[in-house]
Design a protein around this motif. Sequence first.
Motif, PDB file in Angstrom:
ATOM      1  N   ASP A 180       0.828  -1.209   0.000  1.00 29.99           N
ATOM      2  CA  ASP A 180       0.000   0.000   0.000  1.00 29.99           C
ATOM      3  C   ASP A 180       0.865   1.263   0.000  1.00 29.99           C
ATOM      4  N   PHE A 181       2.008   1.189   0.644  1.00 29.67           N
ATOM      5  CA  PHE A 181       2.962   2.312   0.648  1.00 29.67           C
ATOM      6  C   PHE A 181       3.384   2.636  -0.789  1.00 29.67           C
ATOM      7  N   HIS A 218       7.185   7.218  -3.694  1.00 30.97           N
ATOM      8  CA  HIS A 218       6.843   5.888  -3.174  1.00 30.97           C
ATOM      9  C   HIS A 218       6.903   4.808  -4.252  1.00 30.97           C
ATOM     10  N   LYS A 219       6.643   5.204  -5.512  1.00 32.18           N
ATOM     11  CA  LYS A 219       6.636   4.200  -6.594  1.00 32.18           C
ATOM     12  C   LYS A 219       8.042   3.666  -6.887  1.00 32.18           C
ATOM     13  N   ASP A 274       1.664   6.722   6.281  1.00 33.54           N
ATOM     14  CA  ASP A 274       1.786   7.198   7.666  1.00 33.54           C
ATOM     15  C   ASP A 274       2.126   6.040   8.609  1.00 33.54           C
ATOM     16  N   GLU A 275       1.497   4.904   8.399  1.00 33.51           N
ATOM     17  CA  GLU A 275       1.764   3.727   9.253  1.00 33.51           C
ATOM     18  C   GLU A 275       3.216   3.287   9.121  1.00 33.51           C
ATOM     19  N   VAL A 276       3.697   3.258   7.887  1.00 30.73           N
ATOM     20  CA  VAL A 276       5.081   2.827   7.638  1.00 30.73           C
ATOM     21  C   VAL A 276       6.064   3.810   8.282  1.00 30.73           C
ATOM     22  N   LYS A 316      14.189  -5.668  -4.460  1.00 30.09           N
ATOM     23  CA  LYS A 316      15.617  -5.335  -4.457  1.00 30.09           C
ATOM     24  C   LYS A 316      16.179  -5.230  -3.042  1.00 30.09           C
ATOM     25  N   SER A 317      15.408  -4.711  -2.123  1.00 31.64           N
ATOM     26  CA  SER A 317      15.932  -4.583  -0.749  1.00 31.64           C
ATOM     27  C   SER A 317      14.780  -4.290   0.203  1.00 31.64           C
ATOM     28  N   GLN A 318      15.076  -4.427   1.481  1.00 33.05           N
ATOM     29  CA  GLN A 318      14.089  -4.011   2.485  1.00 33.05           C
ATOM     30  C   GLN A 318      13.998  -2.488   2.476  1.00 33.05           C
ATOM     31  N   LEU A 319      12.866  -1.979   2.920  1.00 34.41           N
ATOM     32  CA  LEU A 319      12.677  -0.528   2.918  1.00 34.41           C
ATOM     33  C   LEU A 319      13.670   0.168   3.840  1.00 34.41           C
TER      34      LEU A 319
END
Lengths: 206, 140
Positions: A17-18, A68-69, A27-29, A75-78
């Motif tokens: 969703d992010f 965000h796109k 906002d949650e992230v 490729k990697s963790q956020l």
Amino acid sequence: MDSESVFNQPSHQQINDFIKGDPVAVDEVVNILLPQISRWAIKKYSMLPVDEVQSEVHLVFAETCRNHKKYDPEKSQLTTYIINLLKLRMRTLYQKHKQQEPVESIDDYEKMPNPMYNESQSKAQLSNLDRERYFVEVEFQLNGQEREFFALMQQGEKKVEIFIHILKKYGLSNSESDVKNAKEKLLRKLKKIADEKGFSFEDLSE
Amino acid sequence: MSKNLNLSDQQFMEGWYQFSSTQSGFIGDLLRLLRVRQKMSENQQRKEFGVDKSNFLRLQGMMLPRPHQFIKDARRIAETCQVSNINVFVNALLLARKLSQSNVSEQDSSLTIPKSQQAYQAAFDEDDSLETDSDDHDAE
């Protein structure tokens, strides 16, 4: 090498969703990641002014949210993605502060309070400075794959699949033994950089 | 330094919301534009939406609703931030978006001289160029 604790990650759904730009998910992230990354950055870049470090964290998060796109979870963790962006900014900030350091002269040295009398404190301060200079040098000398491995190892990442994915991304072979070899090669390189700079790798690793 | 490390998650997030609410792409930026146009204080706007200070800060620090589902996102944002007057908030955001878009179009046309200014040019013509007919002034 600093051993950082593993970050708490958002759920897969929150990440999806992010990426879609859902404002509530964004906002949650941010709620999950920003405090953790802020604490990590303040500790890691302890030689820089805290408010400037915090400002860079904010800028990176704003950039990540707006774009965000661009984030690809394949490729990697956020956290890795954000930290890599942050490191680029911190490098510039560090260089700016380095240029502003007063030139050391015998007069400056003599004016220092209790120079060399409190050896343990001086050693701790010197180690922090050395540590930061070392990490800046490492950032310059490592290639892309090595930088990503280094970032993950600093975070204490244990999952082999993530390292394999990085090797695959850079067109390298992707077995578990290759991950082990790549890590060992990286450690040898890190030790060599420390030796070249006249640092003790073991002291820097504490 | 240790003081900042001991900050709570909430305090870190307050710092973030204060920052993000001033950035383009976030709700605070748009609501500020609306307040300027409506000559309204931040407190007045907050009360209009029916939200407490802490949630109002969070509201302003959140990203704008997506264009293709603006109203739906705006409602979800309002619910998340415990806004009492959701419709008022949604309408305010729609109006603010319109104002923002009209601001952009006004800036695009700023290089052309408006017709209203062109019409008044004649008032500054030289007296010699004006036609005078003394017969017009004679009363018959």
